[in-house]
Write a protein that holds these residues in place. Structure first.
Motif, short mmCIF file in Angstrom:
data_model
loop_
_atom_site.label_atom_id
_atom_site.label_comp_id
_atom_site.label_asym_id
_atom_site.label_seq_id
_atom_site.Cartn_x
_atom_site.Cartn_y
_atom_site.Cartn_z
N ALA A 143 0.27 5.90 -0.52
CA ALA A 143 0.41 4.45 -0.67
C ALA A 143 1.04 4.07 -2.00
N THR A 193 1.12 1.34 -6.74
CA THR A 193 0.38 1.49 -5.48
C THR A 193 0.62 0.28 -4.59
N ALA A 241 -1.40 -0.45 -1.85
CA ALA A 241 -2.62 -0.84 -1.14
C ALA A 241 -3.80 -0.47 -2.02
N GLU A 242 -4.94 -1.00 -1.66
CA GLU A 242 -6.15 -0.55 -2.34
C GLU A 242 -6.32 0.94 -2.02
N LEU A 243 -6.65 1.74 -3.04
CA LEU A 243 -6.75 3.18 -2.80
C LEU A 243 -8.19 3.60 -2.51
N PRO A 253 -4.64 5.55 0.88
CA PRO A 253 -5.06 4.16 0.97
C PRO A 253 -6.49 4.05 1.50
#
Ligand SMILES: Cc1cc2nc3c(=O)[nH]c(=O)nc-3n(C[C@H](O)[C@H](O)[C@H](O)COP(=O)(O)O)c2cc1C
Ligand code: SF4
Length: 443
Positions: free
Chosen positions: A254, A279, A281-283, A327
């Motif tokens: 991501a 990034t 997306a939230e990882l 992600p």
């Protein structure tokens, strides 16, 4: 990541890193400088981008090895072994030495070696011929995987333009995870199976055709080509005292621009993620070092630099230079189980603890993911992953054990949840961690 995908995403995606003011102020890119010249195998363009190599009378074997030693260059194939030490061992061994450039890149996510072989073959050939000069070899073998047909075309095109003082042979290795392990590669070149052999003897003493064999990753050789041109101090101007120079890293998952990046050694993780477009997306977590690597929580990003010391504090290492940003929308349990099964099927099947241990780990993980594992499953996994490292002719069991044990600690909650309730709604999502289609039938 396939090479085809890398051709689309890699060099183009690497462009921000190549052209950013901060990177060029630090003297980057070095290895990838030729990409912006669009030279792809053209010798004149290569010389324009990098300059000529010093002739043997200007840089003899002993001086060359001293130069490599002063530069602090370590192998980029995964183990980070000092390059000069290996060269000295081959030089001191009895018999006619031979050099192998290892471009197999059996780690499925890594794309750096394919990029070098395809886009910058002269840099690899320069480094390989210098390595031959250092150890007094007159034969050189360049190995790459069967699927990497672009490497063959590019190398043949490059070789047709050069007059090297060594005999160069191209070798097509098998398409398995272990094919690039050095003793497995020696075995294949000698006409045997793609299986690691017990050491000693080490290839430096008795390898290809029973001769002392210097095996280096193609990225290591590409660095050598630049160290010979610019010197040890130039190399050390980037990185740290302990980890000088630059290195190639493949970033996947991501991020805005997945691909191959050249970074200063020991730079911060944030810098690398920023170069790869940040990034997207939230990882949920990070995989560092590829499928022999370690899972870390996404929260580690701020604190982490990519030096050996900083990574070691988190039980990790950069290995062959792979970073995956997973992600939060992907299931880490499903990702881990798929790769553990893939790795278990890739055992060379010749050391008992590896064959039985990797299969038992993969089976038990699968049981947990399905919510069908026995009560003692986690205790078994902890015991097996502690016992397995070092139990075989190669590092395969150690690599799988690290991958699984760090997954169990980083994603403890998610594993526990699967053990109780079975698959989650993210389990069927598009996989982030890839492996070769040829292994699909097995896994
Ligand atoms: C399972 C396994 C697979 C490996 N695959 C590769 C590979 O594909 N390419 C590579 O250069 N090194 C690979 N290595 C590392 C090689 O054994 C060897 O250390 C390396 O080629 C030495 O080059 P270097 O000193 O330049 O790093 C692998 C090691 C293991 C344990
Ligand atoms: S440790 Fe495993 S992968 Fe390595 S040689 Fe033995 S059986 Fe093969």
């Amino acid at each position: 990541m396939s090479f085809e995908r890398d051709l689309l995403a890699g060099p183009a995606a690497a462009a921000p890193a190549l052209t950013s003011a901060a990177a060029s102020a630090r003297g980057l890119p070095r290895l990838l400088r030729g990409l912006s010249f669009g030279i792809a195998g053209d010798l004149d363009g290569h010389l324009e981008a990098y300059g000529p190599l010093p002739a043997p009378r200007e840089l003899g074997a002993r001086t060359l090895i001293k130069l490599v030693e002063h530069s602090g260059l370590c192998g980029r194939g995964g183990a980070a072994f000092p390059t000069a030490t290996k060269m000295r061992a081959v030089r001191a061994a009895r018999g006619r030495p031979i050099v192998v450039a290892n471009g197999c890149e059996s780690e499925p996510i890594s794309a750096k070696d394919a990029l070098l072989l395809h886009e910058l073959p002269h840099l690899v050939l320069d480094g390989a011929t210098l390595a031959a000069r250092a150890v007094g070899a007159d034969e050189l073998i360049i190995a790459f995987e069967e699927s990497n047909s672009t490497a063959r075309r590019s190398l043949e095109y490059a070789l047709a333009q050069r007059r090297d003082p060594v005999r160069v042979e191209l070798f097509v290795a098998g398409e398995r995870f272990l094919s690039g392990q050095e003793t497995a590669l020696v075995s294949q070149i000698n006409g045997g199976p793609p299986k690691p052999t017990f050491t000693p003897p080490r290839p430096t003493d008795r390898g290809v055709r029973r001769r002392p064999t210097l095996i280096h990753n193609v990225e290591t050789l590409a660095h050598l080509a630049l160290i010979a041109r610019h010197g040890a101090e130039w190399f050390r101007a980037l990185g740290t005292e302990a980890e000088p120079g630059s290195r190639l890293v493949t970033v996947a998952g991501a991020v805005g621009a997945p691909g191959v990046y050249e970074i200063e050694c020991a730079t911060s993780l944030r810098t690398l993620l920023g170069a790869a477009g940040g990034t997207t997306a939230e990882l949920g977590g990070l995989l560092i070092g590829g499928y022999f690597g370690s899972w870390l929580p996404a929260g580690a990003i701020g604190a982490l630099d990519l030096s050996r010391a900083s990574l070691a504090r988190h039980g990790a290492a950069l290995g062959c230079g792979v970073l995956v940003a997973l992600p939060a929308s992907s299931c880490p349990v499903a990702e881990t189980v798929r790769i553990a099964i893939y790795l278990a099927t890739e055992t060379a099947g010749q050391c008992g603890p590896c064959v039985h241990g990797t299969a038992a780990i993969a089976r038990t993980l699968h049981g947990i993911a399905e919510g069908k594992a026995p009560r003692n499953a986690f205790a078994d996994l902890r015991r097996w992953t502690a016992e397995l490292p070092g139990r075989g002719a190669c590092h395969h069991p150690s690599g799988l054990a690290r991958f699984v044990s760090t997954a169990l600690s980083t994603f403890a909650e998610q594993f526990d949840d699967h053990a109780r309730h079975g698959p989650c709604r993210r389990c069927d999502g598009e996989p982030v961690l890839e492996f070769p289609a040829s292994a699909l039938a097995l896994a």
